[in-house]
Write a protein that holds these residues in place. Structure first.
Motif, mmCIF file in Angstrom:
data_model
loop_
_atom_site.group_PDB
_atom_site.id
_atom_site.type_symbol
_atom_site.label_atom_id
_atom_site.label_comp_id
_atom_site.label_asym_id
_atom_site.label_seq_id
_atom_site.Cartn_x
_atom_site.Cartn_y
_atom_site.Cartn_z
ATOM 1 N N ALA A 153 3.261 7.809 6.575
ATOM 2 C CA ALA A 153 3.739 7.363 5.265
ATOM 3 C C ALA A 153 2.619 7.461 4.244
ATOM 4 O O ALA A 153 1.437 7.579 4.602
ATOM 5 C CB ALA A 153 4.236 5.922 5.350
ATOM 6 N N LEU A 154 2.989 7.388 2.989
ATOM 7 C CA LEU A 154 1.998 7.207 1.939
ATOM 8 C C LEU A 154 1.401 5.807 2.078
ATOM 9 O O LEU A 154 2.087 4.879 2.487
ATOM 10 C CB LEU A 154 2.665 7.327 0.554
ATOM 11 C CG LEU A 154 3.241 8.689 0.204
ATOM 12 C CD1 LEU A 154 4.121 8.582 -1.048
ATOM 13 C CD2 LEU A 154 2.130 9.716 -0.001
ATOM 14 N N PRO A 155 0.133 5.641 1.716
ATOM 15 C CA PRO A 155 -0.422 4.291 1.663
ATOM 16 C C PRO A 155 0.350 3.460 0.627
ATOM 17 O O PRO A 155 0.808 3.992 -0.385
ATOM 18 C CB PRO A 155 -1.865 4.508 1.197
ATOM 19 C CG PRO A 155 -2.130 5.967 1.295
ATOM 20 C CD PRO A 155 -0.813 6.669 1.266
ATOM 21 N N GLY A 156 0.487 2.181 0.905
ATOM 22 C CA GLY A 156 1.205 1.330 -0.051
ATOM 23 C C GLY A 156 1.464 -0.044 0.508
ATOM 24 O O GLY A 156 1.103 -0.332 1.652
ATOM 25 N N GLY A 157 2.097 -0.871 -0.288
ATOM 26 C CA GLY A 157 2.424 -2.209 0.189
ATOM 27 C C GLY A 157 2.936 -3.094 -0.931
ATOM 28 O O GLY A 157 3.184 -2.627 -2.047
ATOM 29 N N PHE A 158 3.069 -4.359 -0.623
ATOM 30 C CA PHE A 158 3.615 -5.320 -1.574
ATOM 31 C C PHE A 158 2.677 -5.603 -2.747
ATOM 32 O O PHE A 158 1.452 -5.582 -2.602
ATOM 33 C CB PHE A 158 3.875 -6.657 -0.882
ATOM 34 C CG PHE A 158 5.100 -6.649 -0.039
ATOM 35 C CD1 PHE A 158 6.344 -6.574 -0.612
ATOM 36 C CD2 PHE A 158 5.000 -6.695 1.341
ATOM 37 C CE1 PHE A 158 7.493 -6.553 0.166
ATOM 38 C CE2 PHE A 158 6.140 -6.685 2.131
ATOM 39 C CZ PHE A 158 7.383 -6.614 1.546
ATOM 40 N N VAL A 159 3.284 -5.915 -3.863
ATOM 41 C CA VAL A 159 2.540 -6.388 -5.034
ATOM 42 C C VAL A 159 2.475 -7.912 -4.959
ATOM 43 O O VAL A 159 3.497 -8.567 -4.754
ATOM 44 C CB VAL A 159 3.240 -5.959 -6.339
ATOM 45 C CG1 VAL A 159 2.453 -6.407 -7.557
ATOM 46 C CG2 VAL A 159 3.473 -4.455 -6.343
#
Lengths: 184, 184
Positions: B41-47
């Motif tokens: 996946a692309l790196p990412g996560g919750f704000v």
């Protein structure tokens, strides 16, 4: 992500609705808010769980201005924690077009067609900044608007440019699982 | 808005990190997920509550890839309720640049530099669609990226165009009131 608990900002939409007279823009729509903070603002509101941003933008525009809008594209997302005095919202701003006269309804006391260059009317939230960004973005030689998925009624419009919209079949909008768990 | 209750989609960010070798793009960063759903996946996560989208993007990139990224702009927000099999997330996607080698950390088992045109690796969520939109958007003659507020370390970068970034003083990032009430 492990340290992330169960508090999140609230996703919202705001809509810059251009009222067209033929090919010319007469102005954009502002609403007079019934609820705090008082004053004038772009139409907008919360995104429902299970609802796309685009559907929320079309719905809020209709609820507050009585206009059926055609979405043009996303202008960007605004997330300054201080943008809303009540709590932290993240607003994805849409550009849309409509014909006719707006009529305030739902949580809008009234609605007007407004020259976005007019600085005499104080606006709620960060809506003056949003309008300034909008005015800045339309100065360029190429419309610089990124549309991901723009819903107009039962059609889905996808493209990267304002000037080259094309239609594709309706996307599935199935409801997602509601389980809340950790996400990487 | 009156019918809106207390359930909202979850705001997230995903980051397309271009790894540069001089002026040329070597590829973009993918991470191998430790948590479900598995895969790349692309790196990412919750704000986080009280955190800008831009700060979340820089933080998640650092946590998952060990890279200090420079944000280029927002590519758009993706909100299909089915985009995440677990629950409804709304992801604002950023384009960013970094130099060096990514190293998987935090919730990323590993990280690689990947040719975004390579379709041999199945991607989690709607990340294949996001990469297709990214590849499509870079075909145009003018970079069509809308940056609202891009945070890089303690600086704030604002502009409408990739090629004309300028710096302004650090924005105040005061915590917003946490009161949850009705919003028009």
């Amino acid at each position: 992500m492990a340290r992330r608990k169960f508090r999140n900002p609230f996703p919202t939409v705001d809509i810059i609705i251009e009222i067209m007279a033929g090919r010319k823009r007469r102005g954009i729509v502002l609403i007079e808010r019934k609820n705090p903070p008082p004053g004038w603002a772009l139409p907008g509101g919360f995104v429902d769980y299970g609802e796309t941003l685009e559907a929320a933008a079309v719905r809020e525009a209709r609820e507050e201005t009585s206009l059926d809008v055609e979405l043009v594209g996303q202008l960007g997302a605004y997330s300054d924690p201080a943008r809303d005095p009540r709590f932290h919202t993240i607003s994805t701003v849409f550009l849309a077009r409509a014909a006719g006269e707006p009529k305030g309804a739902d949580d809008a006391r009234s609605a007007i067609v407004f020259d976005p260059r007019d600085r005499s009317l104080p606006l709620a939230f960060d809506h003056r900044k949003i309008l300034d960004d909008y005015l800045g973005s339309t100065k360029g030689p190429v419309p610089c608007l990124k549309t991901t998925t723009a819903v107009r009624d039962d059609r889905v419009v996808r493209d990267n440019r304002v000037a080259r919209l094309r239609t594709t079949p309706t996307s599935s909008r199935s409801r997602a699982s509601s389980a809340r768990s950790k996400r990487t």
